[in-house]
Design a protein around this motif. Structure first.
Motif, PDB file in Angstrom:
ATOM      1  N   VAL A  27       0.845  -1.201   0.000  1.00 58.86           N
ATOM      2  CA  VAL A  27       0.000   0.000   0.000  1.00 58.86           C
ATOM      3  C   VAL A  27       0.876   1.246   0.000  1.00 58.86           C
ATOM      4  O   VAL A  27       0.643   2.205  -0.749  1.00 58.86           O
ATOM      5  N   VAL A  30       2.691   2.041  -3.425  1.00 54.94           N
ATOM      6  CA  VAL A  30       1.973   2.707  -4.514  1.00 54.94           C
ATOM      7  C   VAL A  30       1.621   4.150  -4.156  1.00 54.94           C
ATOM      8  O   VAL A  30       1.043   4.864  -4.986  1.00 54.94           O
ATOM      9  N   SER A  34       0.469   7.148  -6.641  1.00 51.10           N
ATOM     10  CA  SER A  34      -0.864   7.752  -6.545  1.00 51.10           C
ATOM     11  C   SER A  34      -0.806   9.272  -6.495  1.00 51.10           C
ATOM     12  O   SER A  34      -1.807   9.944  -6.747  1.00 51.10           O
ATOM     13  N   SER A  41      -6.485   7.106  -7.318  1.00 48.81           N
ATOM     14  CA  SER A  41      -6.054   6.034  -6.422  1.00 48.81           C
ATOM     15  C   SER A  41      -7.243   5.237  -5.910  1.00 48.81           C
ATOM     16  O   SER A  41      -8.141   5.773  -5.264  1.00 48.81           O
ATOM     17  N   ALA A  43      -6.266   2.625  -4.127  1.00 43.10           N
ATOM     18  CA  ALA A  43      -5.344   1.806  -3.335  1.00 43.10           C
ATOM     19  C   ALA A  43      -5.512   1.982  -1.830  1.00 43.10           C
ATOM     20  O   ALA A  43      -5.778   1.031  -1.107  1.00 43.10           O
ATOM     21  N   MET A 353      -1.953  -4.320 -12.961  1.00 44.94           N
ATOM     22  CA  MET A 353      -1.438  -3.144 -12.250  1.00 44.94           C
ATOM     23  C   MET A 353      -0.500  -2.333 -13.142  1.00 44.94           C
ATOM     24  O   MET A 353      -0.614  -1.099 -13.244  1.00 44.94           O
ATOM     25  N   VAL A 362      -4.438   3.417  -9.893  1.00 46.40           N
ATOM     26  CA  VAL A 362      -3.667   2.448  -9.111  1.00 46.40           C
ATOM     27  C   VAL A 362      -4.573   1.752  -8.103  1.00 46.40           C
ATOM     28  O   VAL A 362      -5.591   2.293  -7.675  1.00 46.40           O
ATOM     29  N   PHE A 363      -4.174   0.551  -7.733  1.00 46.57           N
ATOM     30  CA  PHE A 363      -4.868  -0.266  -6.740  1.00 46.57           C
ATOM     31  C   PHE A 363      -3.802  -1.140  -6.089  1.00 46.57           C
ATOM     32  O   PHE A 363      -2.607  -0.988  -6.377  1.00 46.57           O
ATOM     33  N   VAL A 364      -4.201  -2.064  -5.228  1.00 43.78           N
ATOM     34  CA  VAL A 364      -3.242  -2.981  -4.615  1.00 43.78           C
ATOM     35  C   VAL A 364      -3.515  -4.396  -5.123  1.00 43.78           C
ATOM     36  O   VAL A 364      -4.627  -4.907  -4.960  1.00 43.78           O
ATOM     37  N   LEU A 379      -7.499  -8.433  -6.762  1.00 42.03           N
ATOM     38  CA  LEU A 379      -7.043  -7.093  -6.389  1.00 42.03           C
ATOM     39  C   LEU A 379      -8.039  -6.457  -5.428  1.00 42.03           C
ATOM     40  O   LEU A 379      -9.194  -6.862  -5.356  1.00 42.03           O
ATOM     41  N   ARG A 380      -7.554  -5.464  -4.698  1.00 43.38           N
ATOM     42  CA  ARG A 380      -8.409  -4.723  -3.759  1.00 43.38           C
ATOM     43  C   ARG A 380      -8.685  -3.333  -4.288  1.00 43.38           C
ATOM     44  O   ARG A 380      -7.763  -2.628  -4.725  1.00 43.38           O
TER      45      ARG A 380
END
Length: 411
Positions: A27, A30, A34, A41, A43, A353, A362-364, A379-380
Motif C-alpha cells: 500500500v 503505490v 498515486s 487512487s 489503493a 497493475m 492504481v490499486f493494490v 485485487l483490492r
C-alpha cells in the motif's frame, strides 16, 4: 596520536534473523505513484476527514494545551487515561459490545496492540491462522515476529468454519503449535465481506475446543451502511477473544489512538509490554479523543461518514458492472472501505497493475494480502476516499487495463 585500525564490517550484517520479515507495505509502495498528476487512487483505505468540524477541533486542541497543558504534555499512565478507557467502553456499547474499563489497554493505534499480543503469545515458528486474504499490516507483524501464517479460506459469508476446523486438525497432525486466530469479521480488509451471524458462534466454539485464542480486529465495525451490527466474537467469548479497536476510521488516523480489550489474566502483561515499547500512550492525543467524544455528536458524524462511504461503494459497484470485462467478479460490501475483485481466469493482478498505471489508476494487487503469494488473479479496490465520479472514472480505466491484459494473454 595513534589511530587504531578496526576490521571492516557493515552494520547491516548484524541484523537479527527476524529483520528480514519486515517488508515494504504494498500500500505504501503505490503511494508515490498515486501522487502523480492525473492519477486516481483505488489503493489506500483512507477515511474522508471532510466530515470533521476542523475549526471546532482546532479550538479544542488549543484549549486543551492552554488549560490542561501541564497534564496533556506530560507522561501518563501506561494503560491509558481512566476517562478514555470509560469512553471506549461507551463506544463499544454503542455497537452492542460490552466491556469493562479495567480490561481496556490504550495503544498508539490498534496496529501496536496487534504487535504486542503477537509478541506475548507467539514464539518463532508458532502458527497464526488468518483469513485468506488478510490485512497486509498483520502479515508484516506476523512475519516480523517469525510466526508462521496459515490462511483459512473464506467466501461471501466470511471465514468458513469447516475449513478452520480442517486446518487446525491438519496442523495438529503435523505437530505444529497453533496459538491464535486473527480475524476481521466486520467489513473485512481487504475483501469487504462480513462474517455471518450463524458462523460467529461456530468460530468461537472451534477455537475454544482447540485451545486457540482469537484476535478480533474491528476497525470498520461502526461503518455499517444500514446501521446494523452483528454480535462481536468478544461478546460471545470475552475470556478467549482479544478485541482490537481504533479511532483511525471513526475519528482520525492522525491521533494514533487505538485499544485492546483483553481478559483479566492478560491485561497486566499487555500493559507491561506496552510500557516497554512506548512508556505510555500520548496523553495529548487521548485527551483530544476524549473531548471529541464528550463535546461532539460523534455518532451523527459517523452516520454521515457511513452514508458517504455507502454512496461511494454503490458508485463503485455500478462502475464495476458497467466497465469490467466478462469473467470479472467482486464482493458487495455492506460497510467499510473495500471491495475484492477476482479477475478472469489466467489474468494476473500484477500485469493489470502495470497496465493500469499507464491509464492513470492504481490499486493494490491481491498477492499482497497473502503470506504465501496466493491471490495472483485478485485485487483490492478502496472506495473510501475518492468522490463517486472519480471512482467511476477510476474503475473505467481499470476496466481498460483488464481488457488489455486479457488481450495480451490471448495474443
Amino acid at each position: 596520536m595513534t589511530i587504531t585500525s578496526f576490521p571492516s564490517f557493515r552494520a547491516a550484517d548484524l541484523f537479527a534473523a527476524r529483520a528480514s520479515g519486515y517488508k515494504p507495505s504494498p500500500v505504501r509502495e503505490v503511494f508515490d505513484i498515486s501522487m502523480q498528476p492525473g492519477m486516481i487512487s483505488l489503493a489506500g483505505g483512507n477515511p474522508d476527514l471532510s466530515v470533521l468540524h476542523l475549526d471546532a477541533l482546532a479550538d479544542t486542541a488549543a484549549e486543551l494545551v492552554r488549560t490542561q497543558g501541564l497534564d496533556a504534555l506530560q507522561y501518563g499512565g501506561g494503560g491509558g487515561t481512566r476517562e478514555l478507557q470509560e469512553l471506549i467502553c461507551s463506544v463499544m456499547a454503542a455497537e452492542g459490545n460490552p466491556a469493562l474499563p479495567a480490561n481496556v489497554q490504550v495503544t498508539a493505534g490498534s496496529q501496536m496492540a496487534l504487535e504486542l499480543l503477537v509478541k506475548l503469545f507467539c514464539d518463532p515458528g508458532d502458527v497464526i491462522l488468518a483469513e485468506g486474504p488478510t490485512y497486509v499490516g498483520a502479515i508484516s507483524v506476523f512475519d516480523g515476529l517469525q510466526a508462521d501464517v496459515v490462511h483459512v479460506p473464506m467466501d461471501d459469508d466470511g471465514l468458513i468454519p469447516g475449513e478452520l476446523e480442517r486446518k487446525i486438525g491438519e496442523l495438529a497432525a503435523e505437530g505444529k503449535r497453533v496459538k491464535l486466530l486473527y480475524t476481521i469479521p466486520n467489513f473485512h480488509n481487504p475483501s469487504g465481506v462480513t462474517l455471518s451471524a450463524g458462523r460467529r458462534a461456530d468460530v468461537v466454539r472451534i477455537c475454544r475446543a482447540a485451545g486457540l485464542a482469537i484476535i478480533e480486529d474491528n476497525p470498520y465495525g461502526m461503518l455499517s451502511f444500514d446501521g446494523l451490527y452483528l454480535p462481536s466474537l468478544h461478546q460471545l467469548d470475552p475470556e478467549n477473544v482479544f478485541y482490537l479497536g481504533s479511532f483511525s476510521k471513526i475519528f482520525s488516523p492522525g491521533v494514533r489512538v487505538g485499544w485492546a480489550v483483553v481478559p483479566d489474566g492478560v491485561r497486566r502483561q499487555l500493559q507491561l509490554a506496552s510500557e516497554a515499547t512506548t512508556i505510555c500512550p500520548s496523553v495529548l492525543s487521548q485527551m483530544l479523543v476524549q473531548e471529541y467524544l464528550r463535546q461532539t455528536d460523534w455518532r451523527q458524524t459517523l452516520a454521515t461518514a457511513a452514508d458517504l462511504y455507502r454512496d461511494r461503494c454503490e458508485a463503485t459497484m455500478t462502475a464495476l458492472a458497467d466497465f469490467t470485462p466478462a469473467g470479472t467478479t467482486w464482493t458487495e460490501p455492506t460497510g467499510g472501505f473495500f471491495t475484492w475483485v477476482t479477475l478472469p481466469e489466467g489474468i494476473s493482478g500484477e500485469d493489470v497493475m502495470h497496465r493500469a498505471i499507464g491509464h492513470k489508476v492504481v490499486f493494490v494487487p491481491g498477492s499482497a494480502f497473502y503470506s504465501d503469494g496466493d491471490g495472483g488473479n485478485q485485487l483490492r479496490i478502496a472506495f473510501s476516499f475518492e468522490r463517486p465520479e472519480r471512482l467511476r472514472e477510476g474503475v473505467r480505466r481499470l476496466g481498460l487495463a483488464i481488457a488489455e491484459s486479457i488481450q495480451g494473454a490471448t495474443a
